[in-house]
Design an enzyme around this catalytic site. Sequence first.
Site, mmCIF file in Angstrom:
data_model
loop_
_atom_site.group_PDB
_atom_site.id
_atom_site.type_symbol
_atom_site.label_atom_id
_atom_site.label_comp_id
_atom_site.label_asym_id
_atom_site.label_seq_id
_atom_site.Cartn_x
_atom_site.Cartn_y
_atom_site.Cartn_z
ATOM 1 C CG ASP A 11 -3.267 -13.311 -9.914
ATOM 2 O OD1 ASP A 11 -2.140 -13.544 -9.426
ATOM 3 O OD2 ASP A 11 -3.570 -12.195 -10.397
ATOM 4 C CB CYS A 68 -2.847 -11.017 -7.130
ATOM 5 S SG CYS A 68 -3.097 -9.369 -6.433
ATOM 6 C CB THR A 70 -0.342 -5.196 -6.571
ATOM 7 O OG1 THR A 70 -1.743 -5.512 -6.702
ATOM 8 C CG2 THR A 70 0.199 -4.685 -7.896
ATOM 9 C CG HIS A 101 -2.556 -2.051 15.848
ATOM 10 N ND1 HIS A 101 -2.185 -0.736 15.717
ATOM 11 C CD2 HIS A 101 -1.779 -2.559 16.851
ATOM 12 C CE1 HIS A 101 -1.241 -0.440 16.609
ATOM 13 N NE2 HIS A 101 -0.969 -1.537 17.293
ATOM 14 C CG HIS A 136 -5.865 -2.386 18.782
ATOM 15 N ND1 HIS A 136 -5.545 -1.227 18.103
ATOM 16 C CD2 HIS A 136 -4.810 -2.647 19.598
ATOM 17 C CE1 HIS A 136 -4.346 -0.811 18.467
ATOM 18 N NE2 HIS A 136 -3.881 -1.654 19.381
HETATM 19 C C1 RB5 Z 1 -2.500 -9.545 -13.134
HETATM 20 O O1 RB5 Z 1 -1.855 -9.096 -14.270
HETATM 21 C C2 RB5 Z 1 -2.525 -8.456 -12.067
HETATM 22 O O2 RB5 Z 1 -3.360 -7.425 -12.472
HETATM 23 C C3 RB5 Z 1 -2.982 -9.030 -10.739
HETATM 24 O O3 RB5 Z 1 -2.123 -10.052 -10.363
HETATM 25 C C4 RB5 Z 1 -3.002 -8.076 -9.553
HETATM 26 O O4 RB5 Z 1 -1.791 -7.395 -9.418
HETATM 27 C C5 RB5 Z 1 -4.173 -7.213 -9.434
HETATM 28 O O5 RB5 Z 1 -4.344 -6.495 -8.435
#
Ligand code: RB5
Length: 145
Positions: A11, A68, A70, A101, A136
């Site tokens: 993203d 993304c 996180t 694993h 595994h």
């Molecule tokens: C975008 O702002 C953020 O929410 C997205 O990149 C991600 O971290 C969602 O899990």
Amino acid sequence: MSGKPVVIGSDHAGYEMKMSLIEELRALGHQVLDLGCNGPESVDYSDFGKAVAQAIADGQGERGVVVCGTGIGISIAANRNLGVRAAVCHDETSARLAREHNDANVLALGARLIGPEVAKACLRVFLATEFAGGRHAARVAKLGS
Ligand code: RB5
């Protein structure tokens, strides 16, 4: 690994890191299938996680990378596809164990949580490590496919 391209998507929050990972992949001699996004404008991680997952499930690539903010949202999106085992990794050890694993076929990274050098190290280990099989294998089989 096969000679198939590594499939990659992100993203907006992962866009810059995705571009640096594409450079790294090419430097390592891999073909790359980039499914977007194509700039820093706000998009929905769900679309790109699903697109990478579908390409892996369709056999267009053997391994995928999703990025993304996180790594969490885009990994959840990718994992909706039963052909995909996406693992959020924050260091080389988690990337190695995700392969050994879990036979993870998609690496998920959080561009707001780790730096570009750590991300590249995760990528290199993820691509270089084989599934350990053995005990595994039955566990992974129970995940479905
Ligand atoms: C975008 O702002 C953020 O929410 C997205 O990149 C991600 O971290 C969602 O899990």
